[in-house]
Design a protein around this motif. Structure first.
Motif, PDB file in Angstrom:
ATOM      1  N   GLY A 246       0.756  -1.156  -0.167  1.00  0.00           N
ATOM      2  CA  GLY A 246       0.062   0.071  -0.077  1.00  0.00           C
ATOM      3  C   GLY A 246       0.746   1.317  -0.168  1.00  0.00           C
ATOM      4  N   ALA A 247       2.013   1.258   0.777  1.00  0.00           N
ATOM      5  CA  ALA A 247       2.860   2.256   0.799  1.00  0.00           C
ATOM      6  C   ALA A 247       3.406   2.733  -0.399  1.00  0.00           C
ATOM      7  CB  ALA A 247       3.999   2.069   1.902  1.00  0.00           C
ATOM      8  N   ALA A 248       3.762   1.565  -1.236  1.00  0.00           N
ATOM      9  CA  ALA A 248       4.352   1.758  -2.694  1.00  0.00           C
ATOM     10  C   ALA A 248       3.476   2.148  -3.644  1.00  0.00           C
ATOM     11  CB  ALA A 248       4.946   0.524  -3.101  1.00  0.00           C
ATOM     12  N   ARG A 249       1.988   1.768  -3.531  1.00  0.00           N
ATOM     13  CA  ARG A 249       1.261   2.352  -4.407  1.00  0.00           C
ATOM     14  C   ARG A 249       1.007   3.470  -4.234  1.00  0.00           C
ATOM     15  NH1 ARG A 249      -1.467  -2.681  -2.677  1.00  0.00           N
ATOM     16  NH2 ARG A 249      -2.945  -1.357  -1.475  1.00  0.00           N
ATOM     17  N   MET A 250       0.771   4.122  -3.072  1.00  0.00           N
ATOM     18  CA  MET A 250       0.579   5.403  -2.789  1.00  0.00           C
ATOM     19  C   MET A 250       1.639   6.445  -3.415  1.00  0.00           C
ATOM     20  SD  MET A 250      -2.018   5.499   0.645  1.00  0.00           S
ATOM     21  CE  MET A 250      -0.842   4.525   1.596  1.00  0.00           C
ATOM     22  N   THR A 251       2.927   5.842  -2.812  1.00  0.00           N
ATOM     23  CA  THR A 251       3.980   6.717  -3.199  1.00  0.00           C
ATOM     24  C   THR A 251       4.166   7.013  -4.769  1.00  0.00           C
ATOM     25  OG1 THR A 251       5.286   5.996  -1.232  1.00  0.00           O
ATOM     26  CG2 THR A 251       6.247   7.106  -2.880  1.00  0.00           C
ATOM     27  N   ILE A 252       4.177   5.825  -5.491  1.00  0.00           N
ATOM     28  CA  ILE A 252       4.153   6.059  -7.024  1.00  0.00           C
ATOM     29  C   ILE A 252       2.995   6.497  -7.558  1.00  0.00           C
ATOM     30  CG2 ILE A 252       4.241   4.544  -8.931  1.00  0.00           C
ATOM     31  CD1 ILE A 252       5.414   2.192  -7.152  1.00  0.00           C
ATOM     32  N   LYS A 253       1.869   6.442  -7.011  1.00  0.00           N
ATOM     33  CA  LYS A 253       0.739   7.433  -7.302  1.00  0.00           C
ATOM     34  C   LYS A 253       0.988   8.945  -7.355  1.00  0.00           C
ATOM     35  CE  LYS A 253      -4.266   7.825  -7.155  1.00  0.00           C
ATOM     36  NZ  LYS A 253      -5.396   7.118  -6.611  1.00  0.00           N
ATOM     37  N   ALA A 254       1.472   9.297  -6.045  1.00  0.00           N
ATOM     38  CA  ALA A 254       1.823  10.694  -5.811  1.00  0.00           C
ATOM     39  C   ALA A 254       2.924  11.299  -6.804  1.00  0.00           C
ATOM     40  CB  ALA A 254       2.215  10.843  -4.413  1.00  0.00           C
ATOM     41  N   ASP A 255       3.841  10.510  -7.152  1.00  0.00           N
ATOM     42  CA  ASP A 255       5.006  11.096  -8.017  1.00  0.00           C
ATOM     43  C   ASP A 255       5.679  10.029  -8.729  1.00  0.00           C
ATOM     44  OD1 ASP A 255       6.945  12.376  -9.303  1.00  0.00           O
ATOM     45  OD2 ASP A 255       7.924  13.147  -7.513  1.00  0.00           O
ATOM     46  N   ARG A 256       5.099   9.662  -9.885  1.00  0.00           N
ATOM     47  CA  ARG A 256       6.002   8.351 -10.449  1.00  0.00           C
ATOM     48  C   ARG A 256       7.342   8.845 -10.726  1.00  0.00           C
ATOM     49  NH1 ARG A 256       3.322   4.015 -12.490  1.00  0.00           N
ATOM     50  NH2 ARG A 256       4.578   2.764 -13.967  1.00  0.00           N
ATOM     51  N   GLN A 257       7.851  10.104 -10.806  1.00  0.00           N
ATOM     52  CA  GLN A 257       9.281  10.155 -11.084  1.00  0.00           C
ATOM     53  C   GLN A 257      10.230   9.600 -10.155  1.00  0.00           C
ATOM     54  OE1 GLN A 257       9.575  14.544 -11.443  1.00  0.00           O
ATOM     55  NE2 GLN A 257       9.327  14.485 -13.525  1.00  0.00           N
ATOM     56  N   VAL A 258       9.702   9.063  -8.646  1.00  0.00           N
ATOM     57  CA  VAL A 258      10.432   8.419  -7.829  1.00  0.00           C
ATOM     58  C   VAL A 258      10.986   7.173  -8.502  1.00  0.00           C
ATOM     59  CG1 VAL A 258       8.434   6.978  -7.150  1.00  0.00           C
ATOM     60  CG2 VAL A 258      10.385   7.492  -5.502  1.00  0.00           C
ATOM     61  N   LEU A 259      10.471   6.591  -9.667  1.00  0.00           N
ATOM     62  CA  LEU A 259      11.014   5.553 -10.217  1.00  0.00           C
ATOM     63  C   LEU A 259      12.168   5.672 -11.261  1.00  0.00           C
ATOM     64  CD1 LEU A 259       7.602   3.699 -11.039  1.00  0.00           C
ATOM     65  CD2 LEU A 259       9.120   3.448  -8.888  1.00  0.00           C
ATOM     66  N   ASP A 260      12.407   6.925 -11.582  1.00  0.00           N
ATOM     67  CA  ASP A 260      13.323   7.478 -12.627  1.00  0.00           C
ATOM     68  C   ASP A 260      14.560   7.291 -12.066  1.00  0.00           C
ATOM     69  OD1 ASP A 260      11.139   8.148 -14.082  1.00  0.00           O
ATOM     70  OD2 ASP A 260      11.345  10.317 -13.862  1.00  0.00           O
TER      71      ASP A 260
END
Length: 260
Positions: A246-260
């Motif tokens: 759940g933490a990962a889903r919400m974090t990625i949804k808030a700012d997908r640039q975290v994965l860059d």
């Protein structure tokens, strides 16, 4: 606060129930991406003190570990910022440098094969109790996560700036997965990233609750140790992975640039 008589522990975790299906993260993450998500999430919930602290992740059968660099706030980290250091804290991959405090992590990994992930920072409510040189009372069921698994390092010895000083601290922590460091902060460990993140998030809430209970001036009724043991199993076996997803889903949804 624990009962003095031996009572059979209530079962918990997979022994009583396991979900048939749980919501997935929905994205396949590299290790660097997952670690960046962990930094962002813990910053979002107030665990991080600006630039302070590290998370290290040492995969099984490896001596190298992933870590955040010095100078970037946890709230701004992306996957491409993650560095790799060797067991002696030397940067072997990445654009940035790390501080000598990383030795807390290298020495914990060296001494504790179970500690694949080590998280250290100075969250406010943990630091508040740490400044009082006291551990939180485990007065709510979520605190059962730390039953017999929390230690207090009750004196402050200054900055950890060498492997030797870190090794002394690690000896004081022993086998505990959660250590509160007097006048300093907290160290949480886990076999997985999910476990360590869940322990980190939970200890801050446990300390916040304990502090506010202290303010009431009332003495709460203790929980039974036998009940806490079952609850601890449930939290470790059922809650940690689901919390992380759940933490990962919400974090990625808030700012997908975290994965860059």
């Amino acid at each position: 606060m624990m009962e003095s008589v031996d009572v059979q522990n209530r079962p918990g975790g997979a022994a009583i129930w396991s979900p048939s299906v749980v919501p997935p993260i929905g994205v396949e993450l590299t290790d660097a991406q997952a670690l960046a998500v962990a930094f962002r999430h813990l910053a979002d919930i107030g665990f991080a003190e600006n630039m302070a602290g590290h998370i290290t992740w040492q995969p099984y059968d490896q001596t190298e570990m992933l870590v955040n660099p010095w100078g970037l706030w946890w709230a701004e980290l992306t996957a491409s910022d993650i560095c790799t250091v060797d067991e002696h804290a030397r940067v072997v991959a990445g654009r940035w440098d790390v501080t000598p405090a990383i030795h807390i992590h290298t020495e914990l990994h060296r001494a504790r094969p179970d500690a694949r992930v080590v998280i250290h920072n100075h969250p406010y409510y943990v630091s508040l109790l740490a400044s009082l040189q006291t551990a939180p009372e485990l007065i709510h069921q979520t605190g059962s996560l730390f039953l017999d698994d929390l230690c207090l390092v009750d004196s402050y010895d200054g900055e950890i700036d060498s492997a030797a000083r870190a090794a002394e601290l690690v000896e004081r922590i022993g086998g505990a997965n959660l250590a509160i460091l007097a006048s300093h902060g907290v160290v949480a460990t886990g076999r997985t990233l999910a476990e360590a993140v869940y322990r980190s998030a939970t200890i801050e809430r446990v300390c916040k609750l304990a502090y506010h209970v202290m303010l009431t001036g009332r003495t709460p009724s203790p929980m039974r140790r036998s009940d806490m043991a079952g609850m601890q199993a449930s939290l470790i076996e059922r809650a940690a992975d689901v919390y992380w997803a759940g933490a990962a889903r919400m974090t990625i949804k808030a700012d997908r640039q975290v994965l860059d």
